[in-house]
Design a protein around this motif. Structure first.
Motif, short mmCIF file in Angstrom:
data_model
loop_
_atom_site.label_atom_id
_atom_site.label_comp_id
_atom_site.label_asym_id
_atom_site.label_seq_id
_atom_site.Cartn_x
_atom_site.Cartn_y
_atom_site.Cartn_z
N LEU A 284 0.86 -1.18 0.00
CA LEU A 284 0.00 0.00 0.00
C LEU A 284 0.90 1.23 0.00
CD1 LEU A 284 -2.42 -1.12 2.88
CD2 LEU A 284 -2.89 -1.25 0.42
N ASP A 285 0.54 2.22 -0.81
CA ASP A 285 1.37 3.43 -0.86
C ASP A 285 0.54 4.60 -1.38
OD1 ASP A 285 3.58 5.04 -0.52
OD2 ASP A 285 4.82 4.04 -2.03
N SER A 286 1.06 5.79 -1.16
CA SER A 286 0.43 7.02 -1.67
C SER A 286 1.33 7.61 -2.75
CB SER A 286 0.25 8.03 -0.54
OG SER A 286 1.51 8.58 -0.18
N LYS A 287 0.87 8.67 -3.38
CA LYS A 287 1.70 9.35 -4.38
C LYS A 287 2.36 10.61 -3.79
CE LYS A 287 -1.98 12.17 -6.45
NZ LYS A 287 -2.72 12.50 -7.68
N VAL A 288 2.38 10.71 -2.48
CA VAL A 288 2.97 11.87 -1.81
C VAL A 288 4.48 11.91 -2.06
CG1 VAL A 288 3.57 12.81 0.47
CG2 VAL A 288 1.21 12.15 -0.03
N ASN A 289 4.97 13.10 -2.40
CA ASN A 289 6.41 13.33 -2.55
C ASN A 289 6.98 13.59 -1.16
OD1 ASN A 289 8.99 14.18 -3.06
ND2 ASN A 289 8.44 15.83 -4.45
N SER A 290 7.52 12.57 -0.55
CA SER A 290 7.94 12.67 0.85
C SER A 290 9.04 13.70 1.06
CB SER A 290 8.40 11.30 1.36
OG SER A 290 9.52 10.84 0.63
N LYS A 291 9.80 14.02 0.02
CA LYS A 291 10.88 15.00 0.17
C LYS A 291 10.35 16.40 0.49
CE LYS A 291 14.39 12.64 -2.64
NZ LYS A 291 13.69 11.37 -2.77
N LEU A 292 9.05 16.61 0.31
CA LEU A 292 8.45 17.90 0.62
C LEU A 292 7.78 17.93 1.99
CD1 LEU A 292 6.81 18.85 -2.82
CD2 LEU A 292 9.01 19.62 -1.89
N LEU A 293 7.87 16.84 2.74
CA LEU A 293 7.17 16.76 4.03
C LEU A 293 7.68 17.80 5.03
CD1 LEU A 293 6.74 12.91 4.53
CD2 LEU A 293 4.93 14.59 4.14
N ASN A 294 8.99 17.90 5.17
CA ASN A 294 9.55 18.83 6.15
C ASN A 294 9.20 20.27 5.80
OD1 ASN A 294 12.22 20.41 7.36
ND2 ASN A 294 11.55 18.69 8.60
N GLN A 295 9.31 20.62 4.54
CA GLN A 295 8.97 21.97 4.07
C GLN A 295 7.49 22.28 4.31
OE1 GLN A 295 10.03 22.62 -0.09
NE2 GLN A 295 8.30 23.99 -0.35
N LYS B 268 16.99 12.56 4.23
CA LYS B 268 16.77 13.20 2.92
C LYS B 268 15.43 12.79 2.31
CE LYS B 268 21.60 13.98 1.60
NZ LYS B 268 22.20 13.64 2.89
N GLU B 269 14.92 11.62 2.66
CA GLU B 269 13.65 11.16 2.11
C GLU B 269 12.46 11.99 2.58
OE1 GLU B 269 12.72 8.71 -0.21
OE2 GLU B 269 14.84 9.05 -0.62
N VAL B 270 12.64 12.71 3.68
CA VAL B 270 11.55 13.57 4.17
C VAL B 270 11.94 15.04 4.14
CG1 VAL B 270 10.49 11.75 5.54
CG2 VAL B 270 12.22 13.21 6.59
N GLY B 271 13.00 15.35 3.39
CA GLY B 271 13.37 16.75 3.20
C GLY B 271 14.27 17.34 4.26
N VAL B 272 14.95 16.49 5.04
CA VAL B 272 15.90 16.95 6.05
C VAL B 272 17.31 16.71 5.50
CG1 VAL B 272 16.74 16.67 8.41
CG2 VAL B 272 14.29 16.44 7.92
N ASP B 273 18.16 17.72 5.57
CA ASP B 273 19.48 17.62 4.94
C ASP B 273 20.32 16.48 5.49
OD1 ASP B 273 18.93 19.74 3.27
OD2 ASP B 273 19.81 21.23 4.62
N THR B 274 20.37 16.36 6.80
CA THR B 274 21.25 15.35 7.40
C THR B 274 20.83 15.07 8.83
OG1 THR B 274 23.58 14.81 7.88
CG2 THR B 274 22.90 17.08 8.26
#
Length: 386
Positions: A257-268, A317-323
């Motif tokens: 099961l999955d969504s089409k959410v771009n997880s890299k934009l979650l933190n932003q 990085k997968e959720v938009g956090v640099d490190t």
């Protein structure tokens, strides 16, 4: 096995905005709606049009700018509500009316002062009336979590027959245990005629801290839409957290099961909502909290430095956090100290590190966190030039 799509229904701008003090102006709502569309949510619940002229206007203006996501407007099972929702959605490319009524005995008896049969009639009428304006009708059975399953099934079957396309099964009070909520979804899936023609949806509140767990239990038992908010904002203790359910599905591929959410934009997105609403995110919040990828224990720091996934199941990085963050405290060890010195341009020998560590411990006993300026001061004091 092919991965099944789970629809992400974001209600940050409706249920999330019901938090006291979190009122958003229309321009702020538009900015957040555009960010949600970029994030990849399927449905944006833009507001409750009959509640105020401002809410009506926000739904209208959001409808004008959103191109891909469905725009949903909430209403009660009242003709005036439904008509007002339809008017607010006139510019929406993909409109949805979300109407419903309480179905638990508590709501029927004490809030609505009615009977099960009359509530059933009102539910059917509301869906049929909404269907005159738009094709996509979501019906919510408020307090479904505490509603008798047999009666809930009767209501669901009736509104499907009336034209509903989505069935929202809310745990309005956050009362259910995951096993109970999952079993409720399974009961409806197995006992409601026509259920295969609609989307079952979860809408869970966090009064007992179980909103995310209940939503996951729901999709494991047949629901294919999750209603949620950024940062889990919402009434009382909040709603299901969008970032949590998205990453749970992604971290457990065996769920298929999955969504089409771009997880890299979650933190932003989390920061935008937090700043717009004036609602700080608790530091230990999963996925988007300031400490979600921070390590202060020496044992943890040593493990993460050697290999990130010893203590992190998600790549930041997968959720938009640099490190990841190696935070120097009194619990930090030599490995973390050497790592931080290296990050600011100093490669210390073992002897130099031992000298610096002795000074570091003294500083760390006084300060909650040792920063880069403190490290430079330690090198200067001990005349270390590495």
């Amino acid at each position: 096995m092919a991965t099944e799509h789970i629809f992400i229904f974001d209600t940050t701008l409706r249920d999330g905005e019901q938090v006291p003090g979190c009122k958003l102006a229309t321009p702020q709502k538009i900015e957040i709606a555009l960010q949600l569309e970029a994030l990849g949510v399927d449905i944006i619940e833009a507001g409750f049009p009959i509640s105020s002229p401002g809410d009506f206007n926000s739904v209208v203006e959001i409808s004008k700018v959103i191109k891909n996501a469905r725009i949903c407007a909430l209403s009660r099972a009242v003709d005036a509500d439904i008509k007002r929702a339809a008017e607010a959605l006139v510019y929406a490319k993909h409109p949805r009316i979300h109407t419903g009524i309480g179905t638990s005995q508590s709501h029927i008896q004490h809030k609505l002062r009615s009977t099960q049969d009359k509530i059933l009639e009102r539910a059917i009428h509301a869906v049929k009336y909404a269907k005159k304006f738009v094709e996509d009708i979501e019906f919510y059975a408020e307090d479904a979590g505490r509603t008798d399953n047999e009666y809930l099934a009767r209501v669901c079957e009736a509104v499907i027959k009336a034209g509903a396309t989505v069935l929202n099964i809310p745990d309005t009070t956050g009362y259910c245990l995951p096993e109970e909520y999952g079993a409720k979804i399974a009961f409806l899936r197995d006992n409601v005629k026509g259920i295969e023609n609609v989307v079952l949806s979860t809408h869970c509140h966090n009064d007992l801290g179980l909103a995310t767990a209940n939503s996951i239990a729901g999709i494991q038992h047949g629901a294919r839409q999750i209603e949620c908010t950024i940062n889990g904002v919402g009434e009382r203790a909040g709603n299901t957290s969008l970032e949590e359910v998205v990453m749970i599905m992604r971290q457990h591929p065996y769920l298929n099961l999955d969504s089409k959410v771009n997880s890299k934009l979650l933190n932003q997105t989390s920061r935008l909502v937090s700043e717009s609403m004036g609602m700080p995110v608790q530091p230990n919040k999963a996925i988007v909290g300031a400490n979600a990828f921070a390590h202060s224990s020496g044992i943890h720091q040593d493990g993460v430095i050697k290999r990130r996934d010893t203590y992190e199941i998600i790549d930041p990085k997968e959720v938009g956090v640099d490190t990841s963050k190696i935070v120097l405290t009194a619990r930090s060890g030599r490995a973390a100290l050497a790592y931080r010195f290296k990050n600011i341009g100093h490669n210390l020998s073992k002897v130099e590190l031992d000298i610096a560590y002795a000074q570091f411990v003294q500083v760390a006993d006084v300060k909650k966190e040792v920063n880069d300026e403190d490290l430079e001061e330690i090198l200067k004091r001990e005349q270390i030039t590495a």
